[in-house]
Write a protein that holds these residues in place. Structure first.
Motif, PDB file in Angstrom:
ATOM      1  N   ASP A  80       0.835  -1.202   0.000  1.00  0.00           N
ATOM      2  CA  ASP A  80       0.000   0.000   0.000  1.00  0.00           C
ATOM      3  C   ASP A  80       0.872   1.255   0.000  1.00  0.00           C
ATOM      4  O   ASP A  80       0.578   2.229  -0.711  1.00  0.00           O
ATOM      5  CB  ASP A  80      -0.913   0.011   1.223  1.00  0.00           C
ATOM      6  N   ALA A  81       1.947   1.238   0.788  1.00  0.00           N
ATOM      7  CA  ALA A  81       2.863   2.386   0.816  1.00  0.00           C
ATOM      8  C   ALA A  81       3.546   2.577  -0.532  1.00  0.00           C
ATOM      9  O   ALA A  81       3.756   3.703  -0.988  1.00  0.00           O
ATOM     10  CB  ALA A  81       3.899   2.199   1.921  1.00  0.00           C
ATOM     11  N   ARG A  82       3.869   1.477  -1.176  1.00  0.00           N
ATOM     12  CA  ARG A  82       4.500   1.567  -2.501  1.00  0.00           C
ATOM     13  C   ARG A  82       3.538   2.199  -3.513  1.00  0.00           C
ATOM     14  O   ARG A  82       3.945   3.009  -4.359  1.00  0.00           O
ATOM     15  CB  ARG A  82       4.893   0.162  -2.970  1.00  0.00           C
ATOM     16  N   THR A  83       2.271   1.848  -3.434  1.00  0.00           N
ATOM     17  CA  THR A  83       1.269   2.427  -4.322  1.00  0.00           C
ATOM     18  C   THR A  83       1.188   3.941  -4.136  1.00  0.00           C
ATOM     19  O   THR A  83       1.150   4.710  -5.104  1.00  0.00           O
ATOM     20  CB  THR A  83      -0.104   1.793  -4.071  1.00  0.00           C
ATOM     21  N   VAL A  84       1.155   4.383  -2.883  1.00  0.00           N
ATOM     22  CA  VAL A  84       1.096   5.821  -2.613  1.00  0.00           C
ATOM     23  C   VAL A  84       2.380   6.505  -3.059  1.00  0.00           C
ATOM     24  O   VAL A  84       2.347   7.587  -3.657  1.00  0.00           O
ATOM     25  CB  VAL A  84       0.813   6.072  -1.115  1.00  0.00           C
ATOM     26  N   ARG A  85       3.522   5.867  -2.812  1.00  0.00           N
ATOM     27  CA  ARG A  85       4.798   6.459  -3.239  1.00  0.00           C
ATOM     28  C   ARG A  85       4.852   6.593  -4.758  1.00  0.00           C
ATOM     29  O   ARG A  85       5.333   7.612  -5.293  1.00  0.00           O
ATOM     30  CB  ARG A  85       5.964   5.611  -2.735  1.00  0.00           C
ATOM     31  N   ASP A  86       4.369   5.597  -5.470  1.00  0.00           N
ATOM     32  CA  ASP A  86       4.341   5.678  -6.936  1.00  0.00           C
ATOM     33  C   ASP A  86       3.485   6.858  -7.391  1.00  0.00           C
ATOM     34  O   ASP A  86       3.828   7.540  -8.374  1.00  0.00           O
ATOM     35  CB  ASP A  86       3.796   4.381  -7.539  1.00  0.00           C
ATOM     36  N   PHE A  87       2.388   7.116  -6.679  1.00  0.00           N
ATOM     37  CA  PHE A  87       1.563   8.275  -7.017  1.00  0.00           C
ATOM     38  C   PHE A  87       2.317   9.570  -6.727  1.00  0.00           C
ATOM     39  O   PHE A  87       2.288  10.506  -7.533  1.00  0.00           O
ATOM     40  CB  PHE A  87       0.253   8.242  -6.240  1.00  0.00           C
ATOM     41  N   LEU A  88       2.990   9.642  -5.596  1.00  0.00           N
ATOM     42  CA  LEU A  88       3.751  10.838  -5.255  1.00  0.00           C
ATOM     43  C   LEU A  88       4.803  11.141  -6.315  1.00  0.00           C
ATOM     44  O   LEU A  88       5.088  12.302  -6.609  1.00  0.00           O
ATOM     45  CB  LEU A  88       4.426  10.674  -3.893  1.00  0.00           C
ATOM     46  N   ASP A  89       5.360  10.091  -6.900  1.00  0.00           N
ATOM     47  CA  ASP A  89       6.398  10.278  -7.914  1.00  0.00           C
ATOM     48  C   ASP A  89       5.865  10.912  -9.193  1.00  0.00           C
ATOM     49  O   ASP A  89       6.650  11.368 -10.034  1.00  0.00           O
ATOM     50  CB  ASP A  89       7.064   8.935  -8.238  1.00  0.00           C
ATOM     51  N   THR A  90       4.539  10.944  -9.358  1.00  0.00           N
ATOM     52  CA  THR A  90       3.960  11.594 -10.545  1.00  0.00           C
ATOM     53  C   THR A  90       3.799  13.098 -10.346  1.00  0.00           C
ATOM     54  O   THR A  90       3.481  13.816 -11.305  1.00  0.00           O
ATOM     55  CB  THR A  90       2.575  11.003 -10.890  1.00  0.00           C
ATOM     56  N   LEU A  91       3.993  13.565  -9.127  1.00  0.00           N
ATOM     57  CA  LEU A  91       3.783  14.979  -8.806  1.00  0.00           C
ATOM     58  C   LEU A  91       5.093  15.745  -8.857  1.00  0.00           C
ATOM     59  O   LEU A  91       6.173  15.169  -8.720  1.00  0.00           O
ATOM     60  CB  LEU A  91       3.175  15.114  -7.407  1.00  0.00           C
ATOM     61  N   SER A  92       4.996  17.042  -9.032  1.00  0.00           N
ATOM     62  CA  SER A  92       6.172  17.901  -8.958  1.00  0.00           C
ATOM     63  C   SER A  92       5.951  18.932  -7.864  1.00  0.00           C
ATOM     64  O   SER A  92       4.824  19.369  -7.632  1.00  0.00           O
ATOM     65  CB  SER A  92       6.433  18.598 -10.299  1.00  0.00           C
ATOM     66  N   GLY A  93       7.027  19.316  -7.191  1.00  0.00           N
ATOM     67  CA  GLY A  93       6.931  20.307  -6.139  1.00  0.00           C
ATOM     68  C   GLY A  93       6.666  19.687  -4.784  1.00  0.00           C
ATOM     69  O   GLY A  93       6.543  18.466  -4.630  1.00  0.00           O
ATOM     70  N   PRO A  94       6.552  20.549  -3.754  1.00  0.00           N
ATOM     71  CA  PRO A  94       6.388  20.062  -2.380  1.00  0.00           C
ATOM     72  C   PRO A  94       5.031  19.407  -2.158  1.00  0.00           C
ATOM     73  O   PRO A  94       4.051  19.716  -2.834  1.00  0.00           O
ATOM     74  CB  PRO A  94       6.549  21.320  -1.540  1.00  0.00           C
ATOM     75  N   VAL A  95       5.001  18.517  -1.173  1.00  0.00           N
ATOM     76  CA  VAL A  95       3.795  17.746  -0.856  1.00  0.00           C
ATOM     77  C   VAL A  95       3.532  17.811   0.642  1.00  0.00           C
ATOM     78  O   VAL A  95       4.454  17.708   1.459  1.00  0.00           O
ATOM     79  CB  VAL A  95       3.952  16.268  -1.287  1.00  0.00           C
ATOM     80  N   VAL A  96       2.269  17.991   0.994  1.00  0.00           N
ATOM     81  CA  VAL A  96       1.793  17.772   2.355  1.00  0.00           C
ATOM     82  C   VAL A  96       0.996  16.474   2.317  1.00  0.00           C
ATOM     83  O   VAL A  96      -0.015  16.380   1.614  1.00  0.00           O
ATOM     84  CB  VAL A  96       0.914  18.935   2.844  1.00  0.00           C
ATOM     85  N   LEU A  97       1.470  15.467   3.035  1.00  0.00           N
ATOM     86  CA  LEU A  97       0.903  14.124   2.957  1.00  0.00           C
ATOM     87  C   LEU A  97       0.067  13.860   4.209  1.00  0.00           C
ATOM     88  O   LEU A  97       0.556  13.985   5.328  1.00  0.00           O
ATOM     89  CB  LEU A  97       2.029  13.102   2.825  1.00  0.00           C
ATOM     90  N   VAL A  98      -1.198  13.491   3.983  1.00  0.00           N
ATOM     91  CA  VAL A  98      -2.172  13.372   5.071  1.00  0.00           C
ATOM     92  C   VAL A  98      -2.712  11.949   5.107  1.00  0.00           C
ATOM     93  O   VAL A  98      -3.098  11.403   4.066  1.00  0.00           O
ATOM     94  CB  VAL A  98      -3.338  14.362   4.866  1.00  0.00           C
ATOM     95  N   GLY A  99      -2.771  11.357   6.297  1.00  0.00           N
ATOM     96  CA  GLY A  99      -3.304  10.008   6.426  1.00  0.00           C
ATOM     97  C   GLY A  99      -4.314   9.894   7.544  1.00  0.00           C
ATOM     98  O   GLY A  99      -4.115  10.431   8.642  1.00  0.00           O
ATOM     99  N   HIS A 100      -5.412   9.200   7.288  1.00  0.00           N
ATOM    100  CA  HIS A 100      -6.418   8.915   8.308  1.00  0.00           C
ATOM    101  C   HIS A 100      -6.329   7.451   8.717  1.00  0.00           C
ATOM    102  O   HIS A 100      -6.204   6.563   7.868  1.00  0.00           O
ATOM    103  CB  HIS A 100      -7.825   9.203   7.773  1.00  0.00           C
ATOM    104  N   SER A 101      -6.348   7.184  10.026  1.00  0.00           N
ATOM    105  CA  SER A 101      -6.433   5.826  10.549  1.00  0.00           C
ATOM    106  C   SER A 101      -5.262   4.979  10.034  1.00  0.00           C
ATOM    107  O   SER A 101      -4.101   5.353  10.189  1.00  0.00           O
ATOM    108  CB  SER A 101      -7.798   5.236  10.171  1.00  0.00           C
ATOM    109  N   TYR A 102      -5.554   3.836   9.408  1.00  0.00           N
ATOM    110  CA  TYR A 102      -4.488   3.012   8.820  1.00  0.00           C
ATOM    111  C   TYR A 102      -3.707   3.787   7.767  1.00  0.00           C
ATOM    112  O   TYR A 102      -2.515   3.525   7.540  1.00  0.00           O
ATOM    113  CB  TYR A 102      -5.118   1.748   8.221  1.00  0.00           C
TER     114      TYR A 102
END
Length: 273
Positions: A80-102
């Motif tokens: 699951d973390a790899r899936t999110v990281r792959d998505f982050l890699d499609t973005l450019s610039g700074p990121v604020v990463l937010v997670g609920h619960s799990y």
């Protein structure tokens, strides 16, 4: 569930802000806006989907922020973390990463080593250390600490590793403990549309602890019956998070009081320079 405790050496003082539901509705812009314009990436938790962030997305977009919600597979923490990281890699610039619960466990792993992630926001979430599982972090007194047979409906799923099965929260548990501050008809609708989470999601040990390097914010609803407030406070202390405690609420305060959660996300946005 295993009771979560933190060694005395990491019980550090943190700044805690207490807010009431009424005060949480008041929003303020960044007093000194930074030049960088981060993308807010929202990661949902178990028994939920991206729609759980609808209120926050609407508020953030109205305020002019870039925001995306990414689907969390709910299969196992590493994947699951790899899936999110792959998505982050499609973005450019700074990121604020937010997670609920799990989703908090997922962002803790997905952000590790990513220089673009400038802030982490935990919303009624787990923030594991290396080697900890999400199942260990619900805390003493959690509604998930009872007999699994009374908590979950189980189902097999294709491709499951070992004895992993899908878990669905039973209706009474979902309505009374998971979504306890929502209108009853809304809680029943969310129960009916919940996404299953694999047992492997909760039992996979965390491989990283991004909160050790990345500044973090923690939103704690004092009415949370799933990850109890004392467990969240302990995780926030060791992460040196900036803590906001919301009086009341539930594990789904992101649905019932999105403006309160949005304020904390905006605090993190304002930190990005």
């Amino acid at each position: 569930m295993t009771r979560f405790s933190v060694p005395a050496c990491v019980l550090l003082l943190v700044s805690t802000t207490a807010v009431t539901p009424a005060a949480a509705e008041r929003r303020a812009p960044c007093p000194t806006p930074g030049s960088a314009r981060p993308t807010v990436v929202l990661v949902h938790g178990a028994w939920a989907d991206t729609s759980s962030w609808n209120g926050e997305i609407l508020a953030l977009q109205r305020a002019g922020h870039l925001v995306r919600a990414v689907g969390n597979p709910l299969r196992d923490l590493t994947g699951d973390a790899r899936t999110v990281r792959d998505f982050l890699d499609t973005l450019s610039g700074p990121v604020v990463l937010v997670g609920h619960s799990y989703g908090g466990s997922v962002i803790t792993n997905a952000a590790a080593g990513d220089p673009d992630v400038k802030a982490l926001v935990y919303v009624n979430a787990a923030a594991p250390a290396v080697g900890e599982t999400t199942a260990q972090l619900s805390g003493s007194g959690s509604a998930l600490g009872g007999d699994p047979a009374t908590l979950y409906d189980r189902a097999a799923y294709s491709g499951a590793a070992g004895d992993a099965t899908d878990l669905y929260l039973k209706q009474d548990v979902f309505v009374r403990s998971f979504a306890s501050d929502l209108p009853r008809d809304t809680a029943h609708q969310l129960w009916a549309t919940q996404r299953a989470a694999s047992t492997a999601a909760f039992t996979t040990p965390s491989k990283a602890a991004a909160w050790q390097q990345i500044p973090s914010w923690y939103f704690i609803a004092t009415g949370d019956q799933i990850i109890v407030p004392d467990s969240q406070r302990a995780m926030a202390k060791r992460a040196r998070s900036k803590v906001t405690e919301f009086a009341g609420g539930s594990h789904l305060t992101l649905v019932s009081h999105p403006q309160a959660v949005t304020r904390v996300i905006e605090d993190a946005i304002c930190s990005v320079r």
